[in-house]
Design a protein around this motif. Structure first.
Motif, PDB file in Angstrom:
ATOM      1  N   SER A 135      36.297  42.508  32.928  1.00 45.44           N
ATOM      2  CA  SER A 135      36.954  41.216  32.734  1.00 45.44           C
ATOM      3  C   SER A 135      37.982  41.299  31.605  1.00 45.44           C
ATOM      4  CB  SER A 135      35.926  40.143  32.386  1.00 45.44           C
ATOM      5  OG  SER A 135      35.359  40.397  31.113  1.00 45.44           O
ATOM      6  N   PRO A 136      39.070  40.542  31.719  1.00 45.31           N
ATOM      7  CA  PRO A 136      40.041  40.481  30.621  1.00 45.31           C
ATOM      8  C   PRO A 136      39.414  39.980  29.319  1.00 45.31           C
ATOM      9  CG  PRO A 136      40.960  39.526  32.628  1.00 45.31           C
ATOM     10  CD  PRO A 136      39.500  39.751  32.891  1.00 45.31           C
ATOM     11  N   GLU A 137      38.375  39.153  29.451  1.00 43.68           N
ATOM     12  CA  GLU A 137      37.732  38.626  28.248  1.00 43.68           C
ATOM     13  C   GLU A 137      37.135  39.742  27.391  1.00 43.68           C
ATOM     14  OE1 GLU A 137      37.379  37.351  31.291  1.00 43.68           O
ATOM     15  OE2 GLU A 137      38.498  35.497  30.958  1.00 43.68           O
ATOM     16  N   SER A 138      36.606  40.776  28.036  1.00 43.09           N
ATOM     17  CA  SER A 138      36.024  41.893  27.284  1.00 43.09           C
ATOM     18  C   SER A 138      37.081  42.608  26.455  1.00 43.09           C
ATOM     19  CB  SER A 138      35.350  42.885  28.230  1.00 43.09           C
ATOM     20  OG  SER A 138      34.240  42.289  28.853  1.00 43.09           O
ATOM     21  N   TRP A 139      38.267  42.774  27.033  1.00 36.78           N
ATOM     22  CA  TRP A 139      39.354  43.404  26.290  1.00 36.78           C
ATOM     23  C   TRP A 139      39.746  42.556  25.084  1.00 36.78           C
ATOM     24  CZ3 TRP A 139      41.791  48.110  27.346  1.00 36.78           C
ATOM     25  CH2 TRP A 139      41.315  48.767  28.495  1.00 36.78           C
ATOM     26  N   ARG A 140      39.866  41.256  25.303  1.00 36.86           N
ATOM     27  CA  ARG A 140      40.237  40.374  24.187  1.00 36.86           C
ATOM     28  C   ARG A 140      39.165  40.392  23.103  1.00 36.86           C
ATOM     29  NH1 ARG A 140      42.793  37.219  28.411  1.00 36.86           N
ATOM     30  NH2 ARG A 140      40.850  36.169  28.931  1.00 36.86           N
ATOM     31  N   GLU A 141      37.894  40.397  23.529  1.00 38.55           N
ATOM     32  CA  GLU A 141      36.802  40.404  22.554  1.00 38.55           C
ATOM     33  C   GLU A 141      36.798  41.682  21.735  1.00 38.55           C
ATOM     34  OE1 GLU A 141      31.950  39.923  22.362  1.00 38.55           O
ATOM     35  OE2 GLU A 141      32.880  40.599  24.211  1.00 38.55           O
ATOM     36  N   MET A 142      36.962  42.839  22.384  1.00 35.71           N
ATOM     37  CA  MET A 142      36.942  44.107  21.663  1.00 35.71           C
ATOM     38  C   MET A 142      38.090  44.208  20.667  1.00 35.71           C
ATOM     39  SD  MET A 142      34.294  46.051  22.361  1.00 35.71           S
ATOM     40  CE  MET A 142      33.468  44.492  22.038  1.00 35.71           C
ATOM     41  N   PHE A 143      39.277  43.771  21.082  1.00 34.77           N
ATOM     42  CA  PHE A 143      40.401  43.828  20.151  1.00 34.77           C
ATOM     43  C   PHE A 143      40.219  42.821  19.013  1.00 34.77           C
ATOM     44  CE2 PHE A 143      42.292  46.582  23.176  1.00 34.77           C
ATOM     45  CZ  PHE A 143      43.293  47.270  22.507  1.00 34.77           C
ATOM     46  N   ALA A 144      39.602  41.691  19.302  1.00 38.10           N
ATOM     47  CA  ALA A 144      39.387  40.689  18.253  1.00 38.10           C
ATOM     48  C   ALA A 144      38.404  41.185  17.201  1.00 38.10           C
ATOM     49  CB  ALA A 144      38.884  39.383  18.869  1.00 38.10           C
ATOM     50  N   GLY A 194      33.362  53.523  31.356  1.00 35.98           N
ATOM     51  CA  GLY A 194      32.731  52.350  30.774  1.00 35.98           C
ATOM     52  C   GLY A 194      33.116  52.086  29.327  1.00 35.98           C
ATOM     53  N   MET A 195      34.016  52.922  28.795  1.00 35.57           N
ATOM     54  CA  MET A 195      34.382  52.804  27.382  1.00 35.57           C
ATOM     55  C   MET A 195      35.783  52.226  27.186  1.00 35.57           C
ATOM     56  SD  MET A 195      31.780  54.186  25.703  1.00 35.57           S
ATOM     57  CE  MET A 195      32.276  54.957  24.167  1.00 35.57           C
ATOM     58  N   GLY A 196      36.459  51.822  28.284  1.00 31.85           N
ATOM     59  CA  GLY A 196      37.863  51.437  28.199  1.00 31.85           C
ATOM     60  C   GLY A 196      38.197  50.405  27.144  1.00 31.85           C
ATOM     61  N   PRO A 197      37.636  49.188  27.194  1.00 30.28           N
ATOM     62  CA  PRO A 197      38.006  48.174  26.203  1.00 30.28           C
ATOM     63  C   PRO A 197      37.663  48.588  24.771  1.00 30.28           C
ATOM     64  CG  PRO A 197      36.879  47.170  28.075  1.00 30.28           C
ATOM     65  CD  PRO A 197      36.742  48.650  28.231  1.00 30.28           C
ATOM     66  N   TYR A 198      36.476  49.151  24.604  1.00 34.41           N
ATOM     67  CA  TYR A 198      36.045  49.577  23.267  1.00 34.41           C
ATOM     68  C   TYR A 198      36.938  50.690  22.734  1.00 34.41           C
ATOM     69  CZ  TYR A 198      33.201  51.903  19.709  1.00 34.41           C
ATOM     70  OH  TYR A 198      32.755  52.505  18.553  1.00 34.41           O
ATOM     71  N   ALA A 199      37.145  51.733  23.555  1.00 30.59           N
ATOM     72  CA  ALA A 199      37.930  52.879  23.107  1.00 30.59           C
ATOM     73  C   ALA A 199      39.372  52.485  22.805  1.00 30.59           C
ATOM     74  CB  ALA A 199      37.883  53.983  24.157  1.00 30.59           C
ATOM     75  N   ALA A 200      39.946  51.611  23.620  1.00 26.63           N
ATOM     76  CA  ALA A 200      41.316  51.174  23.381  1.00 26.63           C
ATOM     77  C   ALA A 200      41.431  50.423  22.053  1.00 26.63           C
ATOM     78  CB  ALA A 200      41.792  50.292  24.533  1.00 26.63           C
TER      79      ALA A 200
END
Length: 227
Positions: free
Chosen positions: A94-103, A140-146
């Protein structure tokens, strides 16, 4: 005179280990937390708890830095430990996961680093916690690793901006042996993970005058601990 440090994320496994390492080394320590001071488990020494802090808010991060500086009588070192992790495939994520990880991984780090860049005196140090996954990310590490890769680029850029007046470095740990990781990955072998105390030792070195010639470095801390 004792040196002074701010450690974020001090309620987590790594943050607590880092806080204890600085206390053992004779530092005065301040820890900003979201909740109330009395909700923080005691440490082995005296710690100034800066309560009610949302590091995702730039103004709140600046206020936390100023309050910690007043409480300790100055700040020499800032350690950005606060962050989080989510395991999620890109294909069905989900896009929300990306926003959460960057936040929680990038913005909290950037906000306090911004305050420290102008608030630390010459010879100060900022140490950020990145991740080995920022170099090579698995499924499975995409949002976190980015988000952690962004922390690495933030570290390099700020180091170049400050030109050694304040040193800026990062550690890149592999999976750490924390209670949270053991609960989340019960089938894994924690003997292959890195001890938080080992990561804390690397951070303590980067904060020290002995690391005075190290700036803009991304230091892997990935070997399993042998205690």
């Amino acid at each position: 005179m004792a040196r002074k440090v701010i450690v974020t994320g001090a309620r987590g496994g790594l943050g607590r280990a880092v806080t204890e390492a600085f206390l053992a080394a004779g530092y005065k320590v301040a820890v900003p937390v979201r909740g109330a001071a009395d909700a923080v488990a005691p440490f082995s020494g005296e710690v100034a708890v800066i309560e009610g802090v949302d590091l995702g808010d730039p103004a709140a991060a600046q206020s936390a830095f100023d309050r910690a500086k007043a409480a300790l009588g100055g700040i020499d070192v800032v350690v950005n430990v606060a962050g989080g992790f989510t395991f999620e495939m890109i294909s069905d994520g989900s896009p929300e996961s990306w926003r959460e990880m960057f936040a929680i991984n990038l913005e909290t780090c950037a906000n306090l680093s911004r305050a420290a860049a102008t608030g630390l005196s010459d010879g100060g140090a900022i140490i950020n916690v990145g991740s080995a996954a920022a170099v090579v990310a698995g499924a499975g590490m995409g949002p976190y690793a980015a988000s952690k890769a962004a922390v690495a680029r933030l570290t390099e850029s700020l180091a170049a901006e400050l030109k050694g007046r304040v040193r800026v470095n990062a550690v890149l740990p592999a999976i750490m042996d924390t209670p949270r990781n053991r609960a989340d990955m019960p089938a894994a072998d924690p003997a292959t993970w890195t001890a938080p105390a080992a990561v804390a030792d690397a951070i303590l070195f980067l904060a020290s005058p002995q690391a005075r010639a190290i700036n803009g470095a991304l230091v892997p801390v990935t070997n399993p601990a042998v205690d």
